[in-house]
Design a protein around this motif. Structure first.
Motif, PDB file in Angstrom:
ATOM      1  N   CYS A   7       0.834  -1.206   0.000  1.00 53.46           N
ATOM      2  CA  CYS A   7       0.000   0.000   0.000  1.00 53.46           C
ATOM      3  C   CYS A   7       0.868   1.256   0.000  1.00 53.46           C
ATOM      4  CB  CYS A   7      -0.953   0.001   1.190  1.00 53.46           C
ATOM      5  SG  CYS A   7      -2.374  -1.070   0.927  1.00 53.46           S
ATOM      6  N   GLY A   8       2.014   1.183   0.653  1.00 50.92           N
ATOM      7  CA  GLY A   8       2.940   2.319   0.621  1.00 50.92           C
ATOM      8  C   GLY A   8       3.377   2.611  -0.807  1.00 50.92           C
ATOM      9  N   SER A   9       3.684   1.534  -1.560  1.00 53.93           N
ATOM     10  CA  SER A   9       4.090   1.719  -2.961  1.00 53.93           C
ATOM     11  C   SER A   9       2.932   2.253  -3.796  1.00 53.93           C
ATOM     12  CB  SER A   9       4.556   0.384  -3.561  1.00 53.93           C
ATOM     13  OG  SER A   9       5.621  -0.147  -2.825  1.00 53.93           O
ATOM     14  N   ILE A  10       1.719   1.729  -3.515  1.00 53.96           N
ATOM     15  CA  ILE A  10       0.549   2.192  -4.269  1.00 53.96           C
ATOM     16  C   ILE A  10       0.328   3.682  -4.000  1.00 53.96           C
ATOM     17  CG2 ILE A  10      -1.970   1.979  -4.483  1.00 53.96           C
ATOM     18  CD1 ILE A  10      -1.621  -1.035  -3.887  1.00 53.96           C
ATOM     19  N   ALA A  11       0.469   4.091  -2.742  1.00 55.25           N
ATOM     20  CA  ALA A  11       0.263   5.500  -2.387  1.00 55.25           C
ATOM     21  C   ALA A  11       1.229   6.395  -3.165  1.00 55.25           C
ATOM     22  CB  ALA A  11       0.433   5.699  -0.884  1.00 55.25           C
ATOM     23  N   ASP A  12       2.480   5.960  -3.290  1.00 55.15           N
ATOM     24  CA  ASP A  12       3.463   6.750  -4.038  1.00 55.15           C
ATOM     25  C   ASP A  12       3.027   6.921  -5.496  1.00 55.15           C
ATOM     26  OD1 ASP A  12       4.987   6.925  -1.793  1.00 55.15           O
ATOM     27  OD2 ASP A  12       6.388   5.329  -2.353  1.00 55.15           O
ATOM     28  N   ILE A  13       2.621   5.791  -6.093  1.00 56.15           N
ATOM     29  CA  ILE A  13       2.231   5.828  -7.510  1.00 56.15           C
ATOM     30  C   ILE A  13       1.001   6.712  -7.702  1.00 56.15           C
ATOM     31  CG2 ILE A  13       1.281   4.411  -9.393  1.00 56.15           C
ATOM     32  CD1 ILE A  13       3.029   2.089  -8.268  1.00 56.15           C
ATOM     33  N   VAL A  14      -0.006   6.517  -6.825  1.00 51.23           N
ATOM     34  CA  VAL A  14      -1.267   7.254  -6.977  1.00 51.23           C
ATOM     35  C   VAL A  14      -1.029   8.754  -6.790  1.00 51.23           C
ATOM     36  CG1 VAL A  14      -3.556   7.610  -5.981  1.00 51.23           C
ATOM     37  CG2 VAL A  14      -2.693   5.285  -6.312  1.00 51.23           C
ATOM     38  N   SER A  15      -0.260   9.104  -5.764  1.00 52.64           N
ATOM     39  CA  SER A  15      -0.011  10.524  -5.498  1.00 52.64           C
ATOM     40  C   SER A  15       0.650  11.190  -6.698  1.00 52.64           C
ATOM     41  CB  SER A  15       0.903  10.692  -4.278  1.00 52.64           C
ATOM     42  OG  SER A  15       0.311  10.104  -3.160  1.00 52.64           O
ATOM     43  N   ARG A  16       1.587  10.467  -7.292  1.00 55.89           N
ATOM     44  CA  ARG A  16       2.319  11.022  -8.427  1.00 55.89           C
ATOM     45  C   ARG A  16       1.372  11.293  -9.604  1.00 55.89           C
ATOM     46  NH1 ARG A  16       5.405   7.442 -10.777  1.00 55.89           N
ATOM     47  NH2 ARG A  16       5.788   6.336  -8.824  1.00 55.89           N
ATOM     48  N   HIS A  17       0.444  10.353  -9.844  1.00 55.73           N
ATOM     49  CA  HIS A  17      -0.444  10.505 -11.000  1.00 55.73           C
ATOM     50  C   HIS A  17      -1.629  11.416 -10.711  1.00 55.73           C
ATOM     51  CE1 HIS A  17       1.324   7.643 -13.892  1.00 55.73           C
ATOM     52  NE2 HIS A  17       1.817   7.085 -12.794  1.00 55.73           N
ATOM     53  N   ALA A  18      -2.051  11.513  -9.436  1.00 52.83           N
ATOM     54  CA  ALA A  18      -3.224  12.321  -9.112  1.00 52.83           C
ATOM     55  C   ALA A  18      -2.895  13.805  -9.195  1.00 52.83           C
ATOM     56  CB  ALA A  18      -3.735  11.966  -7.716  1.00 52.83           C
ATOM     57  N   GLU A  19      -1.674  14.139  -8.974  1.00 60.06           N
ATOM     58  CA  GLU A  19      -1.219  15.535  -9.043  1.00 60.06           C
ATOM     59  C   GLU A  19      -2.125  16.456  -8.241  1.00 60.06           C
ATOM     60  OE1 GLU A  19      -1.232  15.840 -13.288  1.00 60.06           O
ATOM     61  OE2 GLU A  19       0.938  15.462 -13.406  1.00 60.06           O
ATOM     62  N   GLY A  20      -2.474  16.028  -7.041  1.00 60.34           N
ATOM     63  CA  GLY A  20      -3.216  16.894  -6.139  1.00 60.34           C
ATOM     64  C   GLY A  20      -4.730  16.816  -6.286  1.00 60.34           C
ATOM     65  N   ARG A  21      -5.214  16.130  -7.334  1.00 55.77           N
ATOM     66  CA  ARG A  21      -6.665  16.022  -7.490  1.00 55.77           C
ATOM     67  C   ARG A  21      -7.214  14.939  -6.564  1.00 55.77           C
ATOM     68  NH1 ARG A  21      -6.266  15.237 -13.810  1.00 55.77           N
ATOM     69  NH2 ARG A  21      -4.393  14.191 -13.047  1.00 55.77           N
ATOM     70  N   THR A  22      -8.519  14.969  -6.292  1.00 54.99           N
ATOM     71  CA  THR A  22      -9.124  14.027  -5.351  1.00 54.99           C
ATOM     72  C   THR A  22      -9.375  12.680  -6.029  1.00 54.99           C
ATOM     73  OG1 THR A  22     -10.186  15.833  -4.188  1.00 54.99           O
ATOM     74  CG2 THR A  22     -11.056  13.629  -3.791  1.00 54.99           C
ATOM     75  N   VAL A  23      -8.789  11.645  -5.465  1.00 50.69           N
ATOM     76  CA  VAL A  23      -8.927  10.296  -6.020  1.00 50.69           C
ATOM     77  C   VAL A  23     -10.077   9.594  -5.327  1.00 50.69           C
ATOM     78  CG1 VAL A  23      -7.777   8.066  -6.329  1.00 50.69           C
ATOM     79  CG2 VAL A  23      -6.444  10.197  -6.467  1.00 50.69           C
ATOM     80  N   GLU A 102       0.470 -10.250 -12.974  1.00 57.86           N
ATOM     81  CA  GLU A 102       0.283  -8.799 -13.000  1.00 57.86           C
ATOM     82  C   GLU A 102       0.139  -8.258 -11.580  1.00 57.86           C
ATOM     83  OE1 GLU A 102      -1.548 -11.031 -14.440  1.00 57.86           O
ATOM     84  OE2 GLU A 102      -1.343 -10.751 -16.607  1.00 57.86           O
ATOM     85  N   PHE A 103       0.647  -7.099 -11.370  1.00 59.86           N
ATOM     86  CA  PHE A 103       0.349  -6.372 -10.121  1.00 59.86           C
ATOM     87  C   PHE A 103       0.610  -4.908 -10.413  1.00 59.86           C
ATOM     88  CE2 PHE A 103       1.307  -5.415  -5.476  1.00 59.86           C
ATOM     89  CZ  PHE A 103      -0.040  -5.282  -5.178  1.00 59.86           C
ATOM     90  N   MET A 104      -0.417  -4.223 -10.879  1.00 60.50           N
ATOM     91  CA  MET A 104      -0.198  -2.837 -11.277  1.00 60.50           C
ATOM     92  C   MET A 104      -1.419  -1.966 -11.011  1.00 60.50           C
ATOM     93  SD  MET A 104      -0.536  -2.529 -15.379  1.00 60.50           S
ATOM     94  CE  MET A 104       1.065  -3.203 -15.776  1.00 60.50           C
ATOM     95  N   VAL A 105      -1.126  -0.697 -10.844  1.00 63.82           N
ATOM     96  CA  VAL A 105      -2.185   0.296 -10.790  1.00 63.82           C
ATOM     97  C   VAL A 105      -2.539   0.602 -12.243  1.00 63.82           C
ATOM     98  CG1 VAL A 105      -2.852   2.620 -10.082  1.00 63.82           C
ATOM     99  CG2 VAL A 105      -1.301   1.273  -8.640  1.00 63.82           C
ATOM    100  N   THR A 106      -3.774   0.266 -12.638  1.00 65.77           N
ATOM    101  CA  THR A 106      -4.127   0.462 -14.042  1.00 65.77           C
ATOM    102  C   THR A 106      -4.690   1.856 -14.285  1.00 65.77           C
ATOM    103  OG1 THR A 106      -6.230  -0.620 -13.586  1.00 65.77           O
ATOM    104  CG2 THR A 106      -4.516  -1.956 -14.597  1.00 65.77           C
ATOM    105  N   SER A 107      -5.550   2.341 -13.363  1.00 64.62           N
ATOM    106  CA  SER A 107      -6.128   3.671 -13.588  1.00 64.62           C
ATOM    107  C   SER A 107      -6.658   4.237 -12.275  1.00 64.62           C
ATOM    108  CB  SER A 107      -7.263   3.597 -14.619  1.00 64.62           C
ATOM    109  OG  SER A 107      -8.319   2.802 -14.123  1.00 64.62           O
ATOM    110  N   LEU A 108      -6.971   5.504 -12.305  1.00 62.36           N
ATOM    111  CA  LEU A 108      -7.546   6.198 -11.156  1.00 62.36           C
ATOM    112  C   LEU A 108      -8.844   6.859 -11.583  1.00 62.36           C
ATOM    113  CD1 LEU A 108      -4.404   8.187  -9.927  1.00 62.36           C
ATOM    114  CD2 LEU A 108      -5.151   5.913  -9.191  1.00 62.36           C
ATOM    115  N   ASP A 109      -9.826   6.831 -10.693  1.00 66.14           N
ATOM    116  CA  ASP A 109     -11.005   7.665 -10.892  1.00 66.14           C
ATOM    117  C   ASP A 109     -10.818   8.910 -10.039  1.00 66.14           C
ATOM    118  OD1 ASP A 109     -11.975   5.693 -12.450  1.00 66.14           O
ATOM    119  OD2 ASP A 109     -13.577   5.044 -11.087  1.00 66.14           O
ATOM    120  N   LEU A 110     -10.989  10.050 -10.681  1.00 64.67           N
ATOM    121  CA  LEU A 110     -10.841  11.322  -9.969  1.00 64.67           C
ATOM    122  C   LEU A 110     -12.207  11.949  -9.797  1.00 64.67           C
ATOM    123  CD1 LEU A 110      -7.800  12.672 -11.996  1.00 64.67           C
ATOM    124  CD2 LEU A 110      -7.747  11.450  -9.824  1.00 64.67           C
TER     125      LEU A 110
END
Lengths: 120, 276
Positions: A7-23, A102-110
């Motif tokens: 989850c720590g790794s996921i948080a890093d990836i998500v934060s980077r891609h969200a660029e401050g927007r609400t996930v 597979e083990f990847m973050v595929t997409s985010l809903d903002l």
């Protein structure tokens, strides 16, 4: 067991891609051969995301069945529920895994962000 | 589909649908006493259908082990630059990794210069058992307040490597945390993976932990001195192992009596001889 550090790794990836927007939703693809328990991942995500910008977001897991291809006869098939990596067609034991790791973050809903409703 | 979750007070439940959920916001009420979210503005989104419109989906396609694997590659490069081979040794707790390592150090002393990365959740007990054999030991305590990480990852091993005199070593043996699940998932920068499996663990474990058994090039089947006292079915075990990992090398051994330990040392010698 290791979902917490994942989850720590996921948080890093998500934060980077969200660029401050609400996930709202994080879509994660988990292969059958990955030893990740979706419920545990969701629980650990609550702990890891709590009181961060990602608080309130949830992880949705898409499970990918394991597939193998026989190097002898070329037959490809799902591995199935039993972890027996012999060809279902010719019985050959030299098979390569073609899916299921597979083990990847595929997409985010903002969230749509009307002014003043961007979380906290 | 319901979403299972737990709260800080230990209550747990799952949300089975939008019954008490306002689809426009995802807000919902929890009908039981004894917990609160403790923070204003905290929303749980029990039903995501409310987000079907008005949301934006962005593609990510990023591997979650990416960071770990990057550090693993750096570890591998640093080992290679020093001409050092690394073997990641994994097993259940109590299968005999540390005893096998002691026997290994005793046999290879004067022949190969060995460093040990010792993963231990809270103690230096295993590192203490390896003292006195002339090997350099770097201890990685994995305890972090949650009861300890259940595995070594690449950053942990990366933090231990500078504490070993790599330039003066031939081989680094990484004694992972005893666990048949998590260590298999984390590349730490090793050249090869080996398992110690005790026959007291039964025949069926390869089928229960296929990822671990598949990830290894070698399985040392340990404690065979106990064969007369157990109902262990060696052929059954080997059949299960072949089902999940047909290519694995198998060495039957007893770290206690020394049987098979020379074959394991020969396997290590062969690792050292593999050209880069």
């Amino acid at each position: 067991m290791h979902e917490l550090s994942l989850c720590g790794s996921i948080a890093d990836i998500v934060s980077r891609h969200a660029e401050g927007r609400t996930v709202t939703v994080i879509h994660v693809q988990v292969g059958q051969l990955r030893q990740v328990v979706p419920d545990t991942l969701a629980f650990c995500w609550e702990m890891v995301s709590a009181d961060t910008a990602l608080d309130g977001s949830v992880i949705e897991v898409e499970t990918v069945p394991a597939r193998m291809r026989c190097r002898k006869c070329g037959h490809s098939d799902e591995v199935g529920d039993l972890p027996v990596f012999a060809c279902h067609d010719c019985g050959g034991i030299d098979a390569e895994i073609i899916a299921g790791e597979e083990f990847m973050v595929t997409s985010l809903d903002l969230a749509a962000e009307p002014a003043g409703e961007t979380g906290t | 589909m319901g979403r299972f979750h737990r709260h800080a007070d230990g209550t747990e439940h799952s949300h089975d649908g939008p019954d008490n959920t306002d689809p426009s916001t995802g807000d919902h009420e929890h009908g039981h006493e004894g917990h609160e979210h403790g923070r204003e503005g905290h929303e749980h989104t029990g039903d995501h259908s409310g987000y079907a419109t008005g949301t934006e989906r962005v593609a990510v396609l990023e591997r979650i082990f990416g960071e770990n694997d990057k550090t693993a590659a750096a570890n591998r490069a640093s080992l290679a630059a020093n001409g050092v081979r690394a073997v990641n040794l994994m097993s259940s707790p109590g299968a005999g990794k540390t005893t096998l390592l002691r026997e290994t150090l005793a046999r290879l002393k004067g022949e190969a210069r060995i460093g040990i990365v010792e993963g231990d959740i809270e103690t230096s007990l295993d590192a203490d058992r390896l003292a006195g054999f002339g090997a350099s030991v770097a201890l990685v305590n994995t305890g972090n307040g949650f009861g300890g990480e259940c595995h070594l990852d690449a950053p942990m091993v990366g933090s231990a490597l500078p504490r070993l005199p790599l330039a003066d070593l031939d081989l680094v043996l990484i004694e992972n945390v005893g666990n048949l699940v998590c260590p298999a998932e984390f590349d730490v920068g090793e050249d090869a993976r080996a398992m110690v499996y005790a026959i007291t663990e039964g025949e069926e474990k390869p089928l229960k932990y296929p990822v671990m058994f598949r990830s290894c090039q070698l399985v040392v089947v340990n404690k065979i001195d106990l064969l007369p006292h157990l109902d262990f079915d060696m052929d059954g075990f080997l059949g299960n192992l072949r089902a999940v990992n047909p290519g694995a090398t198998v060495i039957q051994a007893s770290a206690r009596t020394g049987e098979g330990v020379d074959a394991w040392c020969d396997w290590l010698r062969a690792q050292l001889a593999v050209p880069r």
